[in-house]
Design an enzyme around this catalytic site. Structure first.
Site, PDB file in Angstrom:
ATOM      1  N   ARG A  84       0.719  -1.277   0.130  1.00 12.10           N
ATOM      2  CA  ARG A  84       0.008   0.063   0.031  1.00 12.10           C
ATOM      3  C   ARG A  84       0.883   1.405   0.110  1.00 12.10           C
ATOM      4  NH1 ARG A  84      -5.712  -0.546   1.475  1.00 12.10           N
ATOM      5  NH2 ARG A  84      -6.090  -2.553   0.401  1.00 12.10           N
TER       6      ARG A  84
ATOM      7  N   ARG B  65      -4.278   6.473   0.710  1.00  6.47           N
ATOM      8  CA  ARG B  65      -4.528   7.690   1.420  1.00  6.47           C
ATOM      9  C   ARG B  65      -3.761   8.616   2.232  1.00  6.47           C
ATOM     10  NH1 ARG B  65      -9.971   5.992   4.020  1.00  6.47           N
ATOM     11  NH2 ARG B  65      -9.158   4.080   3.584  1.00  6.47           N
TER      12      ARG B  65
ATOM     13  N   ARG C 122      -7.669  11.268  -5.390  1.00  2.00           N
ATOM     14  CA  ARG C 122      -8.952  10.452  -5.128  1.00  2.00           C
ATOM     15  C   ARG C 122     -10.231  11.162  -4.961  1.00  2.00           C
ATOM     16  NH1 ARG C 122     -12.531   7.571  -4.220  1.00  2.00           N
ATOM     17  NH2 ARG C 122     -12.869   6.412  -2.735  1.00  2.00           N
TER      18      ARG C 122
ATOM     19  N   ASP D 118      -6.913  -3.038  -7.560  1.00  2.00           N
ATOM     20  CA  ASP D 118      -7.229  -3.498  -6.395  1.00  2.00           C
ATOM     21  C   ASP D 118      -7.598  -4.919  -6.757  1.00  2.00           C
ATOM     22  OD1 ASP D 118      -8.127  -2.735  -3.683  1.00  2.00           O
ATOM     23  OD2 ASP D 118      -9.610  -4.270  -4.433  1.00  2.00           O
TER      24      ASP D 118
ATOM     25  N   TYR E 145     -14.715 -12.431   0.002  1.00  2.00           N
ATOM     26  CA  TYR E 145     -15.447 -10.921  -0.274  1.00  2.00           C
ATOM     27  C   TYR E 145     -16.766 -11.247  -1.186  1.00  2.00           C
ATOM     28  CZ  TYR E 145     -11.809  -7.822   1.271  1.00  2.00           C
ATOM     29  OH  TYR E 145     -10.708  -7.202   2.224  1.00  2.00           O
TER      30      TYR E 145
HETATM   31  O1  1CP Z   1       0.453   0.765  -3.622  1.00  2.00           O
HETATM   32  C1  1CP Z   1      -0.374  -0.081  -3.365  1.00  2.00           C
HETATM   33  O2  1CP Z   1      -0.279  -1.198  -2.754  1.00  2.00           O
HETATM   34  C2  1CP Z   1      -1.723   0.332  -4.100  1.00  2.00           C
HETATM   35  C3  1CP Z   1      -2.467  -0.723  -4.685  1.00  2.00           C
HETATM   36  C4  1CP Z   1      -3.621  -1.613  -3.958  1.00  2.00           C
HETATM   37  C5  1CP Z   1      -3.267  -3.084  -3.578  1.00  2.00           C
HETATM   38  C6  1CP Z   1      -2.048  -3.840  -3.820  1.00  2.00           C
HETATM   39  C7  1CP Z   1      -4.723  -1.225  -3.396  1.00  2.00           C
HETATM   40  C8  1CP Z   1      -5.141   0.059  -3.589  1.00  2.00           C
HETATM   41  N1  1CP Z   1      -5.327  -2.297  -2.806  1.00  2.00           N
HETATM   42  C9  1CP Z   1      -4.414  -3.384  -3.035  1.00  2.00           C
HETATM   43  C10 1CP Z   1      -4.836  -4.795  -2.562  1.00  2.00           C
HETATM   44  C11 1CP Z   1      -5.811  -4.949  -1.740  1.00  2.00           C
HETATM   45  N2  1CP Z   1      -7.076  -4.558  -1.826  1.00  2.00           N
HETATM   46  C12 1CP Z   1      -5.792  -6.193  -0.696  1.00  2.00           C
HETATM   47  C13 1CP Z   1      -4.779  -6.805  -0.357  1.00  2.00           C
HETATM   48  C14 1CP Z   1      -3.676  -6.191   0.350  1.00  2.00           C
HETATM   49  C15 1CP Z   1      -3.983  -6.131   2.021  1.00  2.00           C
HETATM   50  O3  1CP Z   1      -4.318  -7.194   2.589  1.00  2.00           O
HETATM   51  O4  1CP Z   1      -4.136  -4.813   2.440  1.00  2.00           O
HETATM   52  C16 1CP Z   1      -7.227  -6.092  -0.250  1.00  2.00           C
HETATM   53  C17 1CP Z   1      -7.602  -6.852   0.759  1.00  2.00           C
HETATM   54  C18 1CP Z   1      -8.084  -5.220  -0.869  1.00  2.00           C
HETATM   55  C19 1CP Z   1      -9.538  -4.852  -0.449  1.00  2.00           C
HETATM   56  C20 1CP Z   1      -9.825  -3.369  -0.277  1.00  2.00           C
HETATM   57  N3  1CP Z   1      -9.568  -2.376  -1.011  1.00  2.00           N
HETATM   58  C21 1CP Z   1     -10.411  -3.000   0.849  1.00  2.00           C
HETATM   59  C22 1CP Z   1     -10.985  -3.612   1.948  1.00  2.00           C
HETATM   60  C23 1CP Z   1     -10.151  -3.864   2.877  1.00  2.00           C
HETATM   61  C24 1CP Z   1     -10.833  -4.767   4.115  1.00  2.00           C
HETATM   62  O5  1CP Z   1     -10.695  -4.444   5.301  1.00  2.00           O
HETATM   63  O6  1CP Z   1     -11.477  -5.593   4.118  1.00  2.00           O
HETATM   64  C25 1CP Z   1     -10.507  -1.513   0.899  1.00  2.00           C
HETATM   65  C26 1CP Z   1     -11.100  -0.589   1.549  1.00  2.00           C
HETATM   66  C27 1CP Z   1      -9.836  -1.120  -0.579  1.00  2.00           C
HETATM   67  C28 1CP Z   1      -9.640   0.103  -1.258  1.00  2.00           C
HETATM   68  C29 1CP Z   1      -8.083   0.512  -1.561  1.00  2.00           C
HETATM   69  N4  1CP Z   1      -7.428  -0.307  -2.384  1.00  2.00           N
HETATM   70  C30 1CP Z   1      -6.366   0.347  -2.670  1.00  2.00           C
HETATM   71  C31 1CP Z   1      -6.531   1.685  -2.052  1.00  2.00           C
HETATM   72  C32 1CP Z   1      -5.372   2.797  -2.019  1.00  2.00           C
HETATM   73  C33 1CP Z   1      -7.799   1.815  -1.497  1.00  2.00           C
HETATM   74  C34 1CP Z   1      -8.156   2.722  -0.493  1.00  2.00           C
HETATM   75  C35 1CP Z   1      -9.357   3.666  -1.262  1.00  2.00           C
HETATM   76  C36 1CP Z   1      -9.673   4.857  -0.867  1.00  2.00           C
HETATM   77  O7  1CP Z   1      -8.758   5.815  -1.340  1.00  2.00           O
HETATM   78  O8  1CP Z   1     -10.848   5.190  -0.489  1.00  2.00           O
END
Ligand code: 1CP
Length: 345
Positions: free
Chosen positions: A26, A30, A39, A76, A152
């Site tokens: 990540r 944000r 965003r 994502d 999910y």
């Molecule tokens: O630099 C990076 O790593 C950004 C690219 C990236 C990656 C690799 C994002 C952007 N998401 C992911 C993978 C991802 N998405 C995972 C696996 C990594 C982990 O375990 O953290 C998971 C579980 C998700 C699912 C997801 N995406 C959620 C739900 C999390 C949960 O608690 O269940 C959420 C809220 C997101 C949104 C998201 N994805 C990425 C970003 C920057 C964001 C935030 C969105 C925003 O700006 O509001």
């Protein structure tokens, strides 16, 4: 500089290095003001992921800000369920919400065939990012593990315990396996197209591995991760891309993860003991500072960093990372501090 000169690829090849390559899960997100500025132009987060120019800009932000050794595709893991027609939306403050989650076995048997071309916006983002990156910075493509995507898709949203999903798989075991099979094939086709578009390395995120006990993990997750990795290793176009496997808070021993045949294991932050004699030469290791440490003052960050480096810095094939993603409450100055500190040691 060629991509093959990259210290990240050398570490994935299990070489011992003076200074470990550094990247962060990540790393775009944000916590960065430049990310928030982009965003706020999009209501639904997935609409932003569907814009390859914007994804390129976002993936480059942390590279430019912190001079990291690897870039990760901005996208994502939930693009695959969306392509299966499950209607994924991320609305402000809600996390992912599915319009058409999996509710019955029939929803699984009647899923449309996965068409990997539906995710062409991702492959376009990969090629844009690859073109924009310096040659010695490899690009990581990624997907969720079949289990994490199934969780999910059945739950229809995020959850602490995914109890609905657990009940569903117990009551509809054959259908659950059919779904995991379909997701495995989709992940393979998706990753193959990411590699064709320019991804150098692949990471598989098993972010909900923690929901499963050791036996369930074997049945519902590891079995399919193994299959996915075997498909990637057998395919001429993907066989050279190193594979990193991340599992959140696994209830099983790290040695078990090595059975996946991944090239590198990404260790969750609570892992403080590893069986080096077993793992050395088999897998590279990535991790595993607790992201929460970055909310503390610099002296404490340094003390905690030293513990991680004491454990891993001599390991042949060590990549510095956190034990999970950077959270939105972390100050970007701490990422800069930590990165420079590692390189100064
Ligand atoms: O630099 C990076 O790593 C950004 C690219 C990236 C990656 C690799 C994002 C952007 N998401 C992911 C993978 C991802 N998405 C995972 C696996 C990594 C982990 O375990 O953290 C998971 C579980 C998700 C699912 C997801 N995406 C959620 C739900 C999390 C949960 O608690 O269940 C959420 C809220 C997101 C949104 C998201 N994805 C990425 C970003 C920057 C964001 C935030 C969105 C925003 O700006 O509001």
């Amino acid at each position: 500089m060629k991509t093959s000169d990259s210290i990240f690829l050398r570490a994935l090849n299990k070489e011992s290095l003076e200074i470990p390559p550094i990247w962060y899960m990540r790393q775009a997100g944000r916590y960065m003001p430049e990310y928030r500025a982009v965003r706020k132009k999009f209501r639904n987060f997935l609409d932003m992921c569907k814009n390859p120019e914007v994804c390129c800009e976002l993936a480059l932000q942390p590279i430019n800000a912190f001079n990291l050794d690897a870039s990760i595709l901005f996208s994502d893991i939930l693009t695959i369920p969306d392509a299966f027609g499950l209607g994924v939306e991320f609305l402000e403050g809600e996390g992912p919400v599915f319009k058409n989650p999996i509710k019955t076995p029939k929803d699984i048997s009647s899923l449309p065939e996965f068409n990997s071309d539906d995710l062409s916006y991702v492959y376009e983002a990969v090629s844009n990012i690859k073109r924009a990156l310096p040659k010695n910075i490899p690009l990581i493509g990624f997907c969720g593990s079949p289990w994490t995507l199934a969780a999910y898709s059945i739950e229809g949203r995020s959850s602490k315990d995914f109890n609905y999903t657990k009940d569903f798989i117990n009551q509809n075991n054959d259908s659950a396996h059919l779904f995991l099979e379909k997701l495995t094939n989709a992940c393979f086709l998706y990753l193959k197209q990411q590699v064709q578009a320019g991804a150098d390395v692949i990471q598989i995120f098993d972010s909900w591995a923690n929901l499963l006990n050791a036996d369930q993990y074997e049945a519902y997750s590891m079995g399919y991760v193994k299959k996915l990795i075997a498909l990637l290793k057998e395919d001429e176009q993907t066989s050279n891309a190193p594979i990193i496997l991340f599992a959140r808070d696994p209830s099983f021993n790290t040695n078990k993860m090595a059975e996946s045949n991944a090239d590198c294991l990404s260790l969750f932050w609570n892992i403080d003991k590893i069986d080096k004699s077993f793992l050395q030469g088999k897998v590279a290791l990535q991790g595993n500072l607790n992201p929460k440490v970055l909310l503390e003052d610099n002296d404490l960050i340094e003390a905690e960093l030293n513990k991680v480096l004491d454990m891993f810095s001599k390991y042949p094939g060590y990549i510095f990372n956190l034990g999970h993603g950077i959270t939105p409450d972390i100050n970007p100055d701490k990422i800069k501090f930590l990165t420079e500190l590692i390189r100064s040691k």
